[in-house]
Scaffold this motif. Structure first.
Motif, short mmCIF file in Angstrom:
data_model
loop_
_atom_site.label_atom_id
_atom_site.label_comp_id
_atom_site.label_asym_id
_atom_site.label_seq_id
_atom_site.Cartn_x
_atom_site.Cartn_y
_atom_site.Cartn_z
N GLY A 269 0.81 -1.22 0.00
CA GLY A 269 0.00 0.00 0.00
C GLY A 269 0.83 1.26 0.00
N LEU A 270 2.13 1.14 -0.22
CA LEU A 270 3.01 2.30 -0.12
C LEU A 270 2.65 3.36 -1.16
N GLN A 271 2.48 4.59 -0.70
CA GLN A 271 2.16 5.74 -1.55
C GLN A 271 2.46 7.00 -0.76
N PRO A 272 2.58 8.14 -1.40
CA PRO A 272 2.80 9.39 -0.66
C PRO A 272 1.68 9.64 0.35
N GLY A 273 2.08 9.89 1.57
CA GLY A 273 1.11 10.17 2.64
C GLY A 273 0.42 8.93 3.19
N GLU A 274 1.01 7.74 3.00
CA GLU A 274 0.39 6.51 3.50
C GLU A 274 0.26 6.56 5.03
N ILE A 275 -0.90 6.12 5.51
CA ILE A 275 -1.13 5.98 6.96
C ILE A 275 -1.22 4.49 7.26
N VAL A 276 -0.31 4.00 8.07
CA VAL A 276 -0.23 2.58 8.39
C VAL A 276 -0.86 2.32 9.76
N LEU A 277 -1.79 1.36 9.80
CA LEU A 277 -2.42 0.97 11.07
C LEU A 277 -1.74 -0.27 11.63
N MET A 278 -1.18 -0.13 12.85
CA MET A 278 -0.59 -1.25 13.58
C MET A 278 -1.17 -1.25 14.99
N HIS A 279 -0.83 -2.26 15.79
CA HIS A 279 -1.37 -2.36 17.16
C HIS A 279 -0.25 -2.65 18.16
N ILE A 280 -0.47 -2.13 19.38
CA ILE A 280 0.49 -2.33 20.46
C ILE A 280 0.30 -3.68 21.13
N GLY A 281 -0.94 -4.06 21.37
CA GLY A 281 -1.22 -5.24 22.19
C GLY A 281 -0.95 -6.56 21.50
N SER A 282 -0.95 -7.60 22.31
CA SER A 282 -0.75 -8.96 21.79
C SER A 282 -2.09 -9.58 21.42
N ASN A 283 -2.03 -10.59 20.55
CA ASN A 283 -3.23 -11.33 20.20
C ASN A 283 -3.73 -12.09 21.43
N PRO A 284 -5.03 -12.01 21.76
CA PRO A 284 -5.50 -12.64 23.00
C PRO A 284 -5.47 -14.16 22.97
N ASP A 285 -5.41 -14.78 21.76
CA ASP A 285 -5.43 -16.23 21.67
C ASP A 285 -4.03 -16.86 21.67
N ASP A 286 -3.11 -16.22 20.94
CA ASP A 286 -1.78 -16.84 20.84
C ASP A 286 -0.67 -16.00 21.48
N GLY A 287 -0.99 -14.77 21.91
CA GLY A 287 -0.01 -13.94 22.58
C GLY A 287 1.03 -13.32 21.67
N SER A 288 0.85 -13.44 20.35
CA SER A 288 1.85 -12.89 19.43
C SER A 288 1.74 -11.37 19.35
N THR A 289 2.86 -10.72 19.04
CA THR A 289 2.93 -9.27 18.84
C THR A 289 3.57 -9.02 17.47
N LEU A 290 2.86 -9.37 16.42
CA LEU A 290 3.43 -9.38 15.07
C LEU A 290 3.83 -7.99 14.59
N ASP A 291 3.03 -6.95 14.93
CA ASP A 291 3.39 -5.60 14.49
C ASP A 291 4.70 -5.15 15.13
N ALA A 292 4.86 -5.43 16.42
CA ALA A 292 6.11 -5.06 17.09
C ALA A 292 7.28 -5.85 16.50
N ASP A 293 7.04 -7.12 16.21
CA ASP A 293 8.13 -7.97 15.69
C ASP A 293 8.52 -7.58 14.26
N ALA A 294 7.55 -7.11 13.47
CA ALA A 294 7.84 -6.78 12.06
C ALA A 294 8.29 -5.34 11.88
N LEU A 295 8.21 -4.52 12.91
CA LEU A 295 8.41 -3.08 12.75
C LEU A 295 9.77 -2.72 12.16
#
Length: 318
Positions: A269-295
């Motif tokens: 989705g990269l484009q001028p002025g792109e707004i990226v939505l990510m999350h701080i918290g972990s997934n409630p089922d598996d505890g993963s923090t994929l946005d933090a890990d991929a940042l």
């Protein structure tokens, strides 16, 4: 020897006299006995009067005899003590109504919009993080942003800010932008305007109490909005900001997402002025923090494509 008449007379006189003496003696004895029977027996000492036991209520006095009965003591009426008046609490001044702080200004051209890009921003990307659940990914996110020298914008709910005031302070101290994500993260289209105001102002006050100011940026929970709710938020001094791309990192590994998926979606989705939505918290089922890990990989890939990073202050000339 035969008694003579004279001797006989003397004997009779003596017998009569003896009888009279005996009768007189009997009378004296009878008088003495009768006198003793009418007198009280002698006492060993002065009489002792035992006091009657006290009772809770006075009993009627027995009628007095003798001189005391002629001038009885006057009965004094009971003394009635009036109650001591207690001081009444004085009403204090009426509490001052809580006046919300003045809204931060935003350009009138942004009214009525739920922005999906930064208009006219050029080759820059705004990384944004929503916080409404836990703070599991926050330490790694802040560390990566610091290492890479990248600013970001954090949309916080009031409940998250109240539960993580230290996290709010860390975000602000690192120079990142804080924004409003409602108080308790409800869907807004079903709320009347007064409850919308409660949600927006409640989050605002809670975040400010934790040491940051979320004005003038607002993101609708679940992205749920319409013309009415956007206008209500605008009237409260906020511009509505959506996103260009959702990484879906919040779905976790149990939802079929990986760090590579997160990175690929951002670059797709990269484009001028792109707004990226990510999350701080972990997934409630598996505890993963994929946005933090991929940042870190996301930042490197965006930088390699020739883009820089800004906060949403770009929208208001910041």
């Amino acid at each position: 020897m035969t008694p003579t008449p004279a001797g006989t007379a003397r004997r009779r006189s003596a017998a009569v006299l003896l009888t009279l003496v005996l009768l007189a003696l009997a009378v004296v004895i009878a008088v003495v006995i009768a006198g003793r029977a009418g007198s009280p027996p002698p006492s060993a000492g002065p009489a002792v009067i035992s006091p009657e036991p006290a009772t809770t209520s006075p009993s009627p006095a027995a009628p007095a005899t003798g001189p005391a009965a002629e001038s009885p003591e006057p009965v004094q009426p009971p003394v009635v003590v009036p109650p001591i008046p207690q001081p009444q609490p004085q009403p204090g001044p009426e509490p001052e109504p809580i006046t919300p702080p003045p809204s931060a200004p935003f350009p009138p051209s942004l009214r009525g919009q739920d922005l999906t890009v930064l208009p006219g921003a050029g080759n820059v990307v705004a990384l944004t993080f929503d916080a409404g659940a836990n703070a599991e990914g926050l330490p790694k996110i802040l560390s990566t942003l610091s290492t890479k020298g990248v600013p970001a914008t954090f949309f916080l709910t009031g409940t998250w800010a109240a539960s993580n005031p230290g996290g709010v302070g860390q975000i602000a101290a690192a120079g990142h932008r804080v924004a409003n994500h409602s108080l308790t993260h409800p869907g807004f289209t079903g709320l009347p305007d007064p409850l919308i105001a409660d949600q927006v102002r409640g989050a605002e006050q809670t975040i400010q109490a934790a040491g940051a100011d979320p004005r003038p940026f607002f993101r609708f929970p679940f992205g749920e909005r319409d013309a009415r709710t956007i206008a209500a938020v605008n009237d409260l001094g906020y511009v509505s900001v959506r996103w260009t791309v959702d990484t879906l990192g919040w779905k976790g590994t149990s939802g079929g997402i990986s760090t590579q998926t997160v990175t690929d979606r951002v670059l797709g989705g990269l484009q001028p002025g792109e707004i990226v939505l990510m999350h701080i918290g972990s997934n409630p089922d598996d505890g993963s923090t994929l946005d933090a890990d991929a940042l870190a990989q996301v930042i490197d890939r965006i930088s390699s494509a020739g883009y820089g990073f800004v906060t949403l202050d770009q929208l208001v000339g910041g």
